[in-house]
Design a protein around this motif. Structure first.
Motif, mmCIF file in Angstrom:
data_model
loop_
_atom_site.group_PDB
_atom_site.id
_atom_site.type_symbol
_atom_site.label_atom_id
_atom_site.label_comp_id
_atom_site.label_asym_id
_atom_site.label_seq_id
_atom_site.Cartn_x
_atom_site.Cartn_y
_atom_site.Cartn_z
ATOM 1 N N VAL A 733 0.855 -1.182 0.000
ATOM 2 C CA VAL A 733 0.000 0.000 0.000
ATOM 3 C C VAL A 733 0.893 1.235 0.000
ATOM 4 O O VAL A 733 1.910 1.275 0.692
ATOM 5 N N ASP A 734 0.504 2.251 -0.764
ATOM 6 C CA ASP A 734 1.205 3.531 -0.728
ATOM 7 C C ASP A 734 0.688 4.382 0.435
ATOM 8 O O ASP A 734 -0.361 4.103 1.018
ATOM 9 N N GLY A 735 1.431 5.446 0.724
ATOM 10 C CA GLY A 735 0.951 6.415 1.701
ATOM 11 C C GLY A 735 1.463 6.235 3.104
ATOM 12 O O GLY A 735 0.853 6.735 4.048
ATOM 13 N N SER A 736 2.584 5.538 3.271
ATOM 14 C CA SER A 736 3.160 5.357 4.602
ATOM 15 C C SER A 736 4.169 6.472 4.887
ATOM 16 O O SER A 736 5.076 6.728 4.090
ATOM 17 N N TRP A 737 3.986 7.145 6.038
ATOM 18 C CA TRP A 737 4.877 8.231 6.443
ATOM 19 C C TRP A 737 5.297 8.037 7.891
ATOM 20 O O TRP A 737 4.524 7.567 8.721
ATOM 21 N N ASN A 738 6.517 8.416 8.171
ATOM 22 C CA ASN A 738 7.012 8.401 9.548
ATOM 23 C C ASN A 738 7.926 9.603 9.709
ATOM 24 O O ASN A 738 8.949 9.714 9.025
ATOM 25 N N ALA A 739 7.568 10.506 10.597
ATOM 26 C CA ALA A 739 8.371 11.710 10.836
ATOM 27 C C ALA A 739 8.668 11.814 12.323
ATOM 28 O O ALA A 739 7.771 11.653 13.168
ATOM 29 N N ARG A 740 9.926 12.077 12.644
ATOM 30 C CA ARG A 740 10.341 12.222 14.035
ATOM 31 C C ARG A 740 11.203 13.471 14.172
ATOM 32 O O ARG A 740 12.014 13.785 13.301
#
Length: 965
Positions: A733-740
């Motif tokens: 699936v597209d649309g995976s984000w992880n921001a720290r």
């Protein structure tokens, strides 16, 4: 293409100011007798002019230093100082771009202790290149403190549940004087070394050996801590042994002893206890936990390769380890052997709420289980570095581990509807697992530098082998409930009695060639090509009980599978590197083609043949100033291949109410990663500041798709699900984000003799998934705040007070009514006070609070431990101590996990109140290094990258030893 163009322009914009020409002074500082590098010596450079002020740096792990930003044809005074050594001074006039002072020898000063000269106030923290360096002398600890106790006083470094974190990132490796110590086990190293032998702590991203040589970051860097030991502690024996016994038959015994003799270092450790004291990492545990709700994303293990932490429940541990390091002629040798055996008992409560849509009532799944596990592991790690001559070297790093795991569990699960609490299904099952396996890997790296500075070639060969055999016996009684009419419930059930045998093995062969060519005094090109071939096989045979003859001979085709998988990856790339004064920049692109061939051989024949072609850009900008300011921006694209367990479509029915399987149609993930770091530190600042932003965006992310049967259903793969049962498999699936983001501020409060550390973080995660074929996006926002106040008064009184709070906001796209806010916080206090004639009082208190969790999980509890002891024998080497654990009888364990398909709360069995009497003997015997220890060799600079640093812009620090021997 727009993203790639943006980073090219960004790189050019930052690199433009970097063309001002400046000169530099370099040199290497060694001991005049032992010929060992002097690490952490203060080097000052003062311009020969009225009112000129000195600038300072310190020598790195190889005794080297570099001053940049100087002016040619100008006279400077260079001064080298270190405690117990005579000062070295030399007047230098810079004639060329680089003035190399060569080998500088320091002679030991003959003076009484009261006559030793203090070289100025100790700087707590310095930023040297991309290395953050902490001076241990600036942090007071008690005489019995370990290195783990020491580093927790340092800004931005934490240790929690055995996991070491530095500046918001997990520490994967801990080195001692640039060399491995018990493999990659960070927690074991920090617990084994006493704080008093530490001179400096260096924190940096350690590049691979090949990247250190070329100066081009290959994306394989690991967050690393290097422990630099004091020169006067490099000869002698130190350690401690202990034994204790207490109520409820609680016991502990063990110790660690190290023998240091110049280059030769031998360390021995041992431990035996039943109080949850573990000194190993999860790589020692063969992964046998899985299934049970499909919580392991993509079907893989939830523990990272280097995640260090204790098992849940109550664990008894027996372990032994041996570490050896030495330099024999041209060979640097290090190796370790580690054995452990654990017996774990756990009682667990689990609650999950699954997200459904379209007016359908959500489902609750509650499970109670009891598990007993025994695990044995043998682990061997070696590193052999042969410096053939100044232009050639060979590095060989083999690793081997054997594992044996046995477990038995009983559990009861119940699914209910959230709307009215009515029963959907239930399961009572017991199972036994037995797994044996080994893992072997070996890297061979050859590096060659040509006569022309900056022209190099390096070749790396990698081999990986693994093999695992397992057996599982499962007995399960399952009930299914149907509400036919109001007030009338019909019930039916089934029984599973089966035995499974699994076998998996794999082999990976890879090679990589890197060539660098200078195109000017400040720029360099890199050409690289790599080929990797990976073959793996996995098969499972599952037989149901044949009631006619009482044997397991009735083949279950849905649970039986034979699967082969092969990856072939070709990768070629071009890189450009520019370095001038305080600026450096890399720009590169790789072209990669991956062929995936998978074949299911049983129970049916099915083939998958796919090819992926990718363009993988990368860019990096790095700025560092003499005053300790550093800025670094980094962008890289990469791919991640699905594992064989994610591809193999055999059903795992460990929990009959929650089935899982792989997906042979998975594609590789494509990731874009962007990282920005900014730091301030140095002798001129009374504080330190570290800031980081880390963003990852993933296309074709491997996530879970869960189907929850609202009525008895047969899936397209032929699998039959009763009402309320779940089936989970990985999909793309597209649309995976992880921001720290992370901010750490540290400042000594001199009037109060305290160290103040403040940390703030904000995390955002967008996790895609699918529930009953409807996409769901779980958006989690988390704000964290930490405060640590630690004493810096004396080695007699040591205390720490800390606070950590986490506020989490969860938003789901298909079930807004399940949007959730929850908060956790912890307040801890610890004190260690030595008073009178060797009396010791220790106490630690931890208060935990949970709000916004599921019913029965919102709790407050306080864990209080305290001890009183008496030191005796010569030099207070002996100590007798009485400890009471969990004085208030409130110990607890609660965790929350939010995924794209459910919210989960878990409680685990914990150790409750006991008292123990412990005797400890501390060994401290340090002496002067003998003359010509280790031979009369000179540290040689392997001239790999010429004017280009081999440590990836590590500057003065890093423990990234490269070829500086």
């Amino acid at each position: 293409m727009n993203r790639f163009t943006f980073f090219v322009l960004l790189l050019a914009g930052f690199a433009a100011p970097a063309f001002a020409q400046n000169a530099q002074i370099t040199g290497t500082v060694i001991d005049s007798v032992s010929r060992e590098s002097v690490v952490g010596a203060y080097v000052s450079v003062t311009r020969n002019a009225p009112d000129a002020k000195p600038e300072y740096v310190t020598t790195d792990v190889n005794g080297k230093f570099t001053f940049t930003g100087l002016t040619k044809q100008v006279s400077y005074l260079v001064k080298v100082s270190y405690l117990s050594y005579k000062d070295f001074t030399r007047a230098v006039t810079i004639a060329n771009d680089t003035e190399n002072l060569g080998i500088i020898t320091l002679t030991e000063a003959v003076a009484n202790l009261k006559e030793v000269k203090v070289v100025g106030q100790v700087t707590a923290m310095e930023q040297k290149g991309d290395t953050t360096q902490f001076n241990a002398a600036a942090f007071k600890t008690n005489p019995d403190a370990t290195t783990e106790d020491l580093i927790q006083k340092m800004p931005g470094i934490t240790v929690a549940n055995g996991t070491v974190t530095a500046h918001g990132e997990t520490v994967n490796r801990v080195l001692v004087d640039g060399k491995p110590f018990f493999g990659d086990d960070a927690a074991l190293t920090l617990k084994s070394l006493p704080a008093e032998v530490v001179d400096k702590i260096e924190v940096f991203d350690k590049l691979s050996d090949q990247a250190q040589f070329t100066g081009f970051d290959d994306g394989n860097a690991q967050k690393t801590i290097n422990i630099v030991t004091k020169p006067d502690k490099k000869m002698g024996q130190f350690g401690k042994v202990f034994a204790g016994y207490g109520l409820d038959d609680r016991y502990q015994a063990g110790g660690n002893v190290s023998f240091f003799k110049g280059n030769q270092r031998i360390s021995v450790i041992g431990l035996s206890n039943n109080i949850n004291n573990q000194n190993f990492s999860s790589q020692d545990l063969l992964g046998v936990s899985g299934g049970g709700g499909g919580g392991n994303r993509g079907g893989g293990s939830s523990a990272g390769n280097f995640l260090v932490g204790n098992q849940s429940g109550i664990t008894g541990t027996n372990s032994f380890g041996l570490n050896y390091a030495n330099k024999i002629g041209k060979v640097d040798l290090s190796g370790s052997y580690f054995f452990n055996r654990t017996s774990n008992s756990n009682v667990q409560g689990l609650s999950q709420e699954y997200f459904l849509q379209g007016g359908t009532s959500n489902q609750f799944y509650n499970e109670n289980s009891r598990t007993n596990t025994t695990n044995s592991n043998h682990r061997l790690n070696f590193r052999i570095e042969y410096n053939i001559d100044p232009k050639n070297s060979l590095i060989i790093t083999p690793r081997l581990s054997f594992q044996d795991n046995h477990s038995g569990s009983v559990k009861a699960g119940l699914t209910t509807l959230a709307s009215d609490g009515s029963k959907v299904n239930s399961s009572d099952n017991s199972q036994g697992n037995s797994n044996k396996g080994y893992n072997f890997s070996n890297d061979i790296l050859f590096r060659h530098a040509f006569e022309k500075k900056g022209r190099t070639v390096s070749v790396n060969f990698n081999t990986q082998l693994n093999d695992r055999n397992g057996r599982r016996d499962l007995y399960s009684r399952n009930m299914y409930f149907d509400n036919l009419v109001q007030g009338d419930t019909a019930m039916r059930g089934d029984t599973i009695d089966q035995r499974s045998f699994t076998h998996s093995d794999g082999i990976t062969l890879g090679g990589n060639l890197v060539y660098t060519e200078p195109i000017s005094t400040s720029s360099q090109l890199q050409f690289n090509y790599g080929l990797t071939v990976q073959n793996s096989n996995s098969n499972r045979d599952t037989d149901n009980l044949n009631y006619d003859d009482g044997t397991y001979s009735d083949l279950d085709s849905l649970l039986t599978n034979n699967f082969d998988n092969r990856y072939v990856t070709n990768r070629a790339g071009l890189g450009y590197r520019y370095r001038k004064n305080s600026w450096s920049a890399n720009l590169g692109v790789d072209f990669q083609n991956t062929g995936l061939y998978s074949q299911q051989l049983a129970p049916i024949n099915n083939k998958v043949d796919q090819s992926f072609t990718n363009i993988l850009p990368n860019a990096m900008i790095n700025y560092r100033s003499k005053s300790g300011t550093q800025f670094r921006a980094f962008f890289r694209s990469s791919t991640n291949q699905p594992s064989i367990s994610q591809l193999q479509n055999v059903v795992d029915n460990s929990n009959p109410l929650s089935l899982t399987a792989g997906n042979p149609d998975l594609k590789q993930e494509y990731r874009n990663m962007f990282n920005v770091r900014y730091s301030l530190a140095g002798a001129k600042r009374p504080y330190s500041l570290n800031a980081m932003i880390f963003v990852t965006q993933t296309n074709n992310a491997i996530v879970n798709s869960t189907f929850i049967a609202q009525e008895p259903t047969t899936l397209p793969n032929g699998l039959f699900l009763e009402r309320g049962a779940r089936f989970t498999a990985p999909i793309n699936v597209d649309g995976s984000w992880n921001a720290r983001s992370f901010l750490a501020f540290g400042k000594p409060v001199a009037p109060l003799k305290l160290n103040l550390n403040i940390t703030t973080g904000f995390n955002y995660m967008r996790s895609p998934g699918m529930i009953n074929y409807v996409p769901n996006f779980s958006n989690t926002y988390a704000i964290s705040q930490g405060l640590v106040v630690s004493s810096n008064i004396s080695d007699k009184l040591d205390f720490t007070v800390s606070y950590s709070g986490n506020y989490n906001v969860v938003r789901n796209s298909i079930q807004p009514n399940l949007n959730n806010n929850y908060y956790t916080q912890g307040i801890t206090g610890r004190v260690n006070w030595i008073f009178g004639k060797g009396f010791v009082v220790q106490s630690d208190v931890s208060h935990q609070s949970y709000r916004g969790l599921g019913e029965g999980f919102n709790q407050n509890f306080t864990l209080w431990n305290a001890s009183i002891g008496k030191k005796f024998l010569k030099n207070n080497a002996g100590e007798l101590k009485l400890t009471v654990f969990d004085i208030l009888k409130q110990n607890n364990s609660i965790t929350r996990n939010v995924t794209e398909t459910y919210v989960q709360d878990v409680t685990n069995r914990v150790l409750t109140q006991y008292a123990m009497l412990t005797f400890t003997y501390t060994l401290r015997n340090f002496g002067k290094a003998p003359a010509n220890n280790g031979g009369n060799y000179r540290r040689r600079d392997f001239d790999g990258g010429g004017d280009f640093p081999r440590g990836g812009d590590r500057g003065q620090g890093g423990g990234g030893r490269g070829f500086n021997n």
